[in-house]
Motif scaffolding. Structure first.
Motif, PDB file in Angstrom:
ATOM      1  N   ALA A 111       0.839  -1.191   0.000  1.00 20.02           N
ATOM      2  CA  ALA A 111       0.000   0.000   0.000  1.00 20.02           C
ATOM      3  C   ALA A 111       0.873   1.239   0.000  1.00 20.02           C
ATOM      4  CB  ALA A 111      -0.888   0.005   1.238  1.00 20.02           C
ATOM      5  N   VAL A 112       0.510   2.207  -0.836  1.00 22.99           N
ATOM      6  CA  VAL A 112       1.229   3.476  -0.841  1.00 22.99           C
ATOM      7  C   VAL A 112       0.244   4.549  -0.388  1.00 22.99           C
ATOM      8  CG1 VAL A 112       2.315   5.228  -2.307  1.00 22.99           C
ATOM      9  CG2 VAL A 112       2.865   2.805  -2.620  1.00 22.99           C
ATOM     10  N   VAL A 113       0.562   5.170   0.739  1.00 20.87           N
ATOM     11  CA  VAL A 113      -0.360   6.158   1.289  1.00 20.87           C
ATOM     12  C   VAL A 113       0.167   7.548   0.945  1.00 20.87           C
ATOM     13  CG1 VAL A 113      -1.504   6.976   3.372  1.00 20.87           C
ATOM     14  CG2 VAL A 113      -0.896   4.564   3.148  1.00 20.87           C
ATOM     15  N   GLY A 114      -0.573   8.272   0.117  1.00 23.15           N
ATOM     16  CA  GLY A 114      -0.145   9.609  -0.301  1.00 23.15           C
ATOM     17  C   GLY A 114       0.488   9.549  -1.675  1.00 23.15           C
ATOM     18  N   ALA A 115      -0.078  10.336  -2.636  1.00 25.08           N
ATOM     19  CA  ALA A 115       0.407  10.276  -4.020  1.00 25.08           C
ATOM     20  C   ALA A 115       1.217  11.510  -4.388  1.00 25.08           C
ATOM     21  CB  ALA A 115      -0.768  10.071  -4.974  1.00 25.08           C
ATOM     22  N   GLY A 116       2.120  11.922  -3.473  1.00 20.62           N
ATOM     23  CA  GLY A 116       3.095  12.961  -3.819  1.00 20.62           C
ATOM     24  C   GLY A 116       4.251  12.313  -4.550  1.00 20.62           C
ATOM     25  N   LEU A 117       5.328  13.070  -4.756  1.00 23.03           N
ATOM     26  CA  LEU A 117       6.443  12.531  -5.551  1.00 23.03           C
ATOM     27  C   LEU A 117       7.081  11.304  -4.919  1.00 23.03           C
ATOM     28  CD1 LEU A 117       8.268  15.719  -6.905  1.00 23.03           C
ATOM     29  CD2 LEU A 117       6.938  14.029  -8.191  1.00 23.03           C
ATOM     30  N   SER A 118       7.218  11.277  -3.589  1.00 18.29           N
ATOM     31  CA  SER A 118       7.865  10.118  -2.964  1.00 18.29           C
ATOM     32  C   SER A 118       6.980   8.888  -3.094  1.00 18.29           C
ATOM     33  CB  SER A 118       8.211  10.404  -1.496  1.00 18.29           C
ATOM     34  OG  SER A 118       7.032  10.554  -0.735  1.00 18.29           O
ATOM     35  N   GLY A 119       5.696   9.043  -2.817  1.00 15.52           N
ATOM     36  CA  GLY A 119       4.778   7.915  -2.898  1.00 15.52           C
ATOM     37  C   GLY A 119       4.673   7.388  -4.319  1.00 15.52           C
ATOM     38  N   LEU A 120       4.561   8.301  -5.290  1.00  7.26           N
ATOM     39  CA  LEU A 120       4.421   7.864  -6.681  1.00  7.26           C
ATOM     40  C   LEU A 120       5.704   7.183  -7.177  1.00  7.26           C
ATOM     41  CD1 LEU A 120       2.391  10.798  -8.284  1.00  7.26           C
ATOM     42  CD2 LEU A 120       1.582   8.511  -7.622  1.00  7.26           C
ATOM     43  N   THR A 121       6.835   7.682  -6.707  1.00 11.66           N
ATOM     44  CA  THR A 121       8.095   7.033  -7.097  1.00 11.66           C
ATOM     45  C   THR A 121       8.133   5.618  -6.544  1.00 11.66           C
ATOM     46  OG1 THR A 121       9.251   9.147  -7.110  1.00 11.66           O
ATOM     47  CG2 THR A 121      10.613   7.178  -6.987  1.00 11.66           C
ATOM     48  N   ALA A 122       7.795   5.485  -5.245  1.00 11.88           N
ATOM     49  CA  ALA A 122       7.788   4.150  -4.646  1.00 11.88           C
ATOM     50  C   ALA A 122       6.808   3.252  -5.397  1.00 11.88           C
ATOM     51  CB  ALA A 122       7.438   4.237  -3.171  1.00 11.88           C
ATOM     52  N   ALA A 123       5.617   3.790  -5.715  1.00  9.52           N
ATOM     53  CA  ALA A 123       4.588   2.997  -6.396  1.00  9.52           C
ATOM     54  C   ALA A 123       5.116   2.500  -7.746  1.00  9.52           C
ATOM     55  CB  ALA A 123       3.334   3.841  -6.596  1.00  9.52           C
ATOM     56  N   LEU A 124       5.716   3.414  -8.502  1.00  6.53           N
ATOM     57  CA  LEU A 124       6.196   3.048  -9.832  1.00  6.53           C
ATOM     58  C   LEU A 124       7.355   2.047  -9.764  1.00  6.53           C
ATOM     59  CD1 LEU A 124       5.755   3.626 -12.793  1.00  6.53           C
ATOM     60  CD2 LEU A 124       7.385   5.506 -12.634  1.00  6.53           C
ATOM     61  N   GLU A 125       8.305   2.320  -8.885  1.00 15.26           N
ATOM     62  CA  GLU A 125       9.483   1.450  -8.797  1.00 15.26           C
ATOM     63  C   GLU A 125       9.096   0.060  -8.288  1.00 15.26           C
ATOM     64  OE1 GLU A 125      13.078   2.578  -9.218  1.00 15.26           O
ATOM     65  OE2 GLU A 125      11.925   3.982 -10.448  1.00 15.26           O
ATOM     66  N   LEU A 126       8.177   0.003  -7.325  1.00 17.62           N
ATOM     67  CA  LEU A 126       7.750  -1.297  -6.803  1.00 17.62           C
ATOM     68  C   LEU A 126       6.953  -2.062  -7.862  1.00 17.62           C
ATOM     69  CD1 LEU A 126       6.878  -0.174  -3.173  1.00 17.62           C
ATOM     70  CD2 LEU A 126       8.529  -1.973  -3.754  1.00 17.62           C
ATOM     71  N   THR A 127       6.168  -1.334  -8.650  1.00 21.63           N
ATOM     72  CA  THR A 127       5.433  -1.981  -9.751  1.00 21.63           C
ATOM     73  C   THR A 127       6.418  -2.587 -10.727  1.00 21.63           C
ATOM     74  OG1 THR A 127       3.820  -0.218  -9.558  1.00 21.63           O
ATOM     75  CG2 THR A 127       3.653  -1.608 -11.488  1.00 21.63           C
ATOM     76  N   ARG A 128       7.472  -1.847 -10.989  1.00 20.62           N
ATOM     77  CA  ARG A 128       8.473  -2.343 -11.938  1.00 20.62           C
ATOM     78  C   ARG A 128       9.220  -3.550 -11.389  1.00 20.62           C
ATOM     79  NH1 ARG A 128      11.362   3.088 -13.925  1.00 20.62           N
ATOM     80  NH2 ARG A 128      12.659   1.666 -15.124  1.00 20.62           N
ATOM     81  N   LYS A 129       9.086  -3.775 -10.095  1.00 20.31           N
ATOM     82  CA  LYS A 129       9.669  -4.997  -9.521  1.00 20.31           C
ATOM     83  C   LYS A 129       8.618  -6.102  -9.426  1.00 20.31           C
ATOM     84  CE  LYS A 129      13.386  -2.946  -6.815  1.00 20.31           C
ATOM     85  NZ  LYS A 129      14.484  -3.491  -7.630  1.00 20.31           N
ATOM     86  N   GLY A 130       7.396  -5.822  -9.883  1.00 19.46           N
ATOM     87  CA  GLY A 130       6.374  -6.862  -9.946  1.00 19.46           C
ATOM     88  C   GLY A 130       5.403  -6.897  -8.768  1.00 19.46           C
ATOM     89  N   TYR A 131       5.551  -5.982  -7.809  1.00 21.52           N
ATOM     90  CA  TYR A 131       4.620  -6.003  -6.670  1.00 21.52           C
ATOM     91  C   TYR A 131       3.274  -5.413  -7.075  1.00 21.52           C
ATOM     92  CZ  TYR A 131       8.748  -7.216  -3.991  1.00 21.52           C
ATOM     93  OH  TYR A 131       9.851  -7.865  -3.535  1.00 21.52           O
ATOM     94  N   ARG A 132       2.220  -5.863  -6.385  1.00 20.46           N
ATOM     95  CA  ARG A 132       0.874  -5.319  -6.622  1.00 20.46           C
ATOM     96  C   ARG A 132       0.726  -4.073  -5.773  1.00 20.46           C
ATOM     97  NH1 ARG A 132      -2.368  -9.776  -8.637  1.00 20.46           N
ATOM     98  NH2 ARG A 132      -0.922 -11.533  -8.764  1.00 20.46           N
ATOM     99  N   ILE A 133       0.408  -2.953  -6.413  1.00 20.30           N
ATOM    100  CA  ILE A 133       0.402  -1.680  -5.695  1.00 20.30           C
ATOM    101  C   ILE A 133      -1.008  -1.104  -5.624  1.00 20.30           C
ATOM    102  CG2 ILE A 133       1.309   0.685  -5.659  1.00 20.30           C
ATOM    103  CD1 ILE A 133       3.434  -1.514  -5.299  1.00 20.30           C
ATOM    104  N   VAL A 134      -1.368  -0.647  -4.420  1.00 16.45           N
ATOM    105  CA  VAL A 134      -2.617   0.093  -4.248  1.00 16.45           C
ATOM    106  C   VAL A 134      -2.279   1.444  -3.635  1.00 16.45           C
ATOM    107  CG1 VAL A 134      -4.917   0.115  -3.215  1.00 16.45           C
ATOM    108  CG2 VAL A 134      -3.872  -2.063  -3.897  1.00 16.45           C
ATOM    109  N   ILE A 135      -2.685   2.512  -4.357  1.00 12.28           N
ATOM    110  CA  ILE A 135      -2.399   3.861  -3.865  1.00 12.28           C
ATOM    111  C   ILE A 135      -3.646   4.412  -3.167  1.00 12.28           C
ATOM    112  CG2 ILE A 135      -1.821   6.233  -4.533  1.00 12.28           C
ATOM    113  CD1 ILE A 135      -0.300   5.103  -6.930  1.00 12.28           C
TER     114      ILE A 135
END
Ligand code: SF4
Ligand code: SF4
Ligand code: SF4
Lengths: 776, 41
Positions: A111-135
């Protein structure tokens, strides 16, 4: 050389470290590479390098707070490179954005809480590693506080374009979904933690208490976050971005950096590996890359003619040209050998190690290992004092010990040494009429080979000036064996020299060769040794009527084997001064001097590199050179340089042609040594010496002599082949050319000679050799 | 040596026995490795 020692050695080389800009950039953009692409007008490449590290290139190219500029080397000269402006032109001009690949999905949910630059970066990078992401985002849009930036600075279409990536990846986004344990929250933080395998908290600079997350806070109410891993007090929860930096210290670059650092931590956490191991170089740091900026002129930063639209291509190229393309390579700039192999010592050290490790197969680095002149210049110029010569010499010793040294590499030099330490040259005597020696003169095998006529003059002069007897020792100091990595042979040679020296009563040794001097000084601790130049500087010169060379401007070449002998170098200059000459200092002089191509047996192993070394050196000045080593003189003269040996200037009468003296070939060198011995025995000790009877008389035309020298074949070798063929009849006849062909293998090398009889001797037409043995 | 091996025909005579050289199998050794080649002998 074990792995550990290798690591220690190669760690001295800082060339692999990134430039200050990249280290300063929290996400380590390859600024140097990007700028290089801009210089070539390749904006696609520039954009690719930028985008590789920056997930939202459109946005960051406009709003980055440029920690890179703090690290930029140009700070030490004028102003740092305008890096963000160069990123902007890449983002604007790029035609083909690189595609992102979708990896196979994993089962774990983050889970990524907060869609600022840090959260979106984590979301994108984790997605690129194959994890299922919910923002989970409290507002109705992505980006957080970037929307507060005026549109003139951050055009909105760039935001939309950068975030369109989330439509291509299977990321679930819940808008208007505040998370917290207080009323008004859609979902409690506690249940979120229960439902997800990990959580990244990037809620921006919020009043923490209002969220009531149940995470540990410090005295001033800030969330406790591990600065390295971004872990919080709750195992699966990580946090970063403005919540960590604070409202006053918002930074787009640090926010995306936090998103990346958290990604690494969450990935490690979900894989069950250490969160803390090897995490040295994330975020902004100071590089240890060394870059020499001597001579770099200040150049003002390029300003855009139209500030609102940024650099045009011309301005960008101009600003790009201010970049120093920071790197070290001090040693590579100084050493032709290092430059020849197109790398740098860290890379070479690995190659050497790999070469030593392989048992079978092709040893690619053999020639590289054997080509270094062991001169130590690299150590002198390297900020970490890495000595490539040390690595190469040890590698040679190991190759010899393991039987992996190709015999061809040093064979000729070792045979030449054997000659000089045979009865043909070796001589150990007290001065005639003396039974003890106060000093002993050790002229060296190479001086005897190169300037045979001066040996007796120096010796007589020493006998005249020094009371108490001056002995004489002829031989070779063993440098070739030492350089070839032949430790046993070297030890044996040194022991023999020591024995002979002790049998003369261990007098002080005066040598005329810098290599002998350094070999003795380093490896015979009991021996007191000095070069003739420091001695002459003290006792004066033999000013005779004849030594009247016109005063002129001369550039001094110091020998690499005595690079740290400051007193010797000073004495040489004093003596040139006493002779009335004008001294020119070369750019590389004294402890910074270069090798002449002989050191480490370079010239025998790799003529191509040795010639590069020689040619670079002799072009440092137009002036005639003066050396105090016979090999230096001969190597420079062989490539057409006008060069004197100091010893000839002091002791020769044939002053005018000294600088054009011909370089004797290999056979001639041995003959000269043998002649020095016989003439000294006759003329100084008054003995009768039988000339050795040569059984075969050969006539060798100059062109064939040249070929033989290039192939390191001696006249003696040729004579042996002919003598063998003529006595056994084992020879072939070439009916077309009407010549004989014969071969003979005295030891390891097989020599072939094409010849024909003439009068009472033989004309040699060609000679060649090989090391392949014919077994059947 | 290669000067000769590369040529198609050679006109070489063994001085001792007066016989022309012909192609034949030869075993060579270098650095402890053996390899057979066809050369004049
Ligand atoms: S001088 Fe050479 S060895 Fe030393 S750090 Fe620089 S590149 Fe590496
Ligand atoms: S001069 Fe260029 S390579 Fe060096 S730190 Fe600055 S931007 Fe980076
Ligand atoms: S030739 Fe000299 S400067 Fe170059 S690598 Fe070898 S020891 Fe160093």
């Amino acid at each position: 050389m074990d792995q550990q020692l290798l690591r220690k050695r190669e760690a001295k080389c800082v060339q692999d470290n990134p430039p200050g800009c990249t280290a300063g950039c929290p996400v380590h953009v390859d600024v140097r590479g990007m700028i290089d692409a801009i210089r070539k007008g390749d904006y696609d490449k520039g954009y690719e390098l930028f985008h590789k590290m920056v997930p939202f290139p459109g946005i960051i190219s406009r709003i980055c707070d440029q920690h890179c500029r703090t690290g930029c080397k140009r700070n030490e000269i004028d102003e740092p490179i305008s890096i963000n402006a160069l990123e902007k032109i890449c983002a604007d001009k790029c035609q083909n954005a690189p595609k992102l690949v979708r990896p196979p999905l994993k089962n774990q949910k983050v889970a990524v809480v907060g869609a600022g630059l840090s959260g979106l970066t984590a979301a994108l990078e984790l997605t690129r590693k194959g994890y299922r992401i919910v923002i989970f985002e409290a507002t109705g849009r992505l980006g957080g506080s970037i929307w507060n930036i005026p549109e003139s600075r951050l055009p909105r279409e760039l935001i939309h374009k950068d975030f369109a990536i989330f439509e291509k990846f299977p990321v679930e986004i819940n808008y208007n979904t505040a998370i917290g344990n207080r009323g008004g929250s859609i979902m409690s933080f506690a249940s979120l933690c229960e439902n997800f395998d990990a959580v990244f908290l990037g809620v921006g600079c919020k009043e923490l208490n209002s969220l009531d997350l149940g995470l540990e806070q410090d005295a001033s109410g800030n969330l406790v976050i591990d600065p390295v891993t971004l872990a919080t007090s709750q195992t699966k929860v990580f946090a970063g971005g403005s919540i960590r930096l604070g409202c006053e210290n918002r930074s787009p670059a640090l926010s995306i950096s936090d998103g990346k650092i958290a990604t690494i931590s969450i990935d490690r956490f979900l894989q069950g590996v250490s969160l803390t191991a090897n995490r040295g170089k994330e975020g902004s740091y100071k590089t240890s890359l060394y870059t020499n900026i001597a001579g770099v002129k200040p150049q003002p930063i390029v300003t855009a003619a139209e500030p609102a639209s940024g650099y045009n291509e011309e301005e960008a190229a101009q600003e790009a040209n201010r970049c120093l393309s920071c790197e070290c390579k001090e040693c590579v700039k100084a050493c032709e050998y290092l430059a020849h192999y197109r790398g740098y010592p860290k890379k070479y050290a690995r190659e050497v190690y790999n070469n030593l490790s392989i048992v079978m197969g092709i040893h690619h680095a053999n020639k590289m290992i054997n080509s270094c002149s062991l001169c130590g210049l690299c150590e002198h110029v390297c900020p970490g004092n890495l000595n490539m010569g040390e690595i190469c010499q040890e590698a040679r010793q190991m190759m010899v010990a393991k039987g992996k040294m190709p015999p061809s590499a040093h064979e000729f030099a070792l045979r030449d040494m054997q000659f000089s330490n045979s009865d043909r040259f070796v001589l150990n005597r007290h001065q005639p009429g003396f039974t003890a020696s106060k000093m002993v003169f050790y002229p060296s095998c190479q001086l005897a080979a190169s300037s045979p006529h001066v040996i007796k003059k120096i010796y007589n002069f020493l006998c005249e000036r020094i009371d108490g007897g001056v002995g004489l020792m002829l031989g070779c100091c063993g440098a070739p064996a030492n350089w070839a990595g032949q430790e046993d042979l070297y030890k044996e040679t040194v022991q023999k020299i020591e024995q002979d020296w002790r049998s003369l009563g261990s007098p002080r040794v005066i040598t005329a060769c810098p290599s002998c001097f350094s070999m003795f000084k380093r490896n015979l601790p009991d021996m007191s040794v000095e070069m003739i130049w420091t001695l002459f500087d003290r006792i004066g010169l033999p000013f005779s009527e004849e030594s009247g060379m016109e005063p002129k401007k001369l550039a001094i070449h110091d020998s690499c084997t005595t690079r740290h002998e400051d007193q010797l170098q000073t004495s040489v200059r004093n003596i040139l001064g006493k002779l009335g000459h004008n001294i020119e200092e070369l750019p590389h002089n004294r402890d910074n001097t270069t090798c002449c191509g002989y050191g480490g047996l370079m010239i025998y192993v790799n003529k191509e590199v040795a010639h590069k070394v020689i040619n670079k050196r002799i072009k440092e000045s137009e002036a005639d050179y003066v050396t105090y080593c016979a090999m230096c003189r001969d190597n420079f003269a062989s490539q057409g340089k006008r060069v004197y040996h100091l010893v000839d200037m002091v002791f020769s009468n044939d002053q005018d042609n000294l600088a054009e003296q011909e370089v004797p070939g290999y056979s001639q060198r041995q003959e000269n040594r043998a002649r020095v011995k016989t003439s000294l025995l006759r003329e100084v000790w008054g003995e009768t010496v039988e000339e050795p009877q040569s059984d075969v008389k050969v006539i060798i035309p100059p062109s064939v002599r040249q070929v033989m020298d290039d192939r390191t074949i001696l006249v003696d070798d040729v004579k042996k082949v002919i003598a063998h063929a003529e006595s056994t009849g084992n020879k072939l006849k070439d009916l077309e050319k009407d010549q004989f062909i014969a071969y003979y293998q005295p030891v390891a090398v097989t020599y072939w000679v094409e010849y024909s009889p003439q009068d009472d001797g033989f004309v040699v037409h060609n000679a060649y050799s090989h090391r392949i043995k014919i077994t059947e | 040596m290669s000067n000769h091996a590369g040529q198609q025909t050679v006109n070489l005579v063994c001085v001792k026995c007066g016989i022309n050289l012909t192609l034949g199998k030869i075993a060579l050794e270098y650095l402890g490795s053996n390899f057979p080649v066809e050369l004049y002998k």
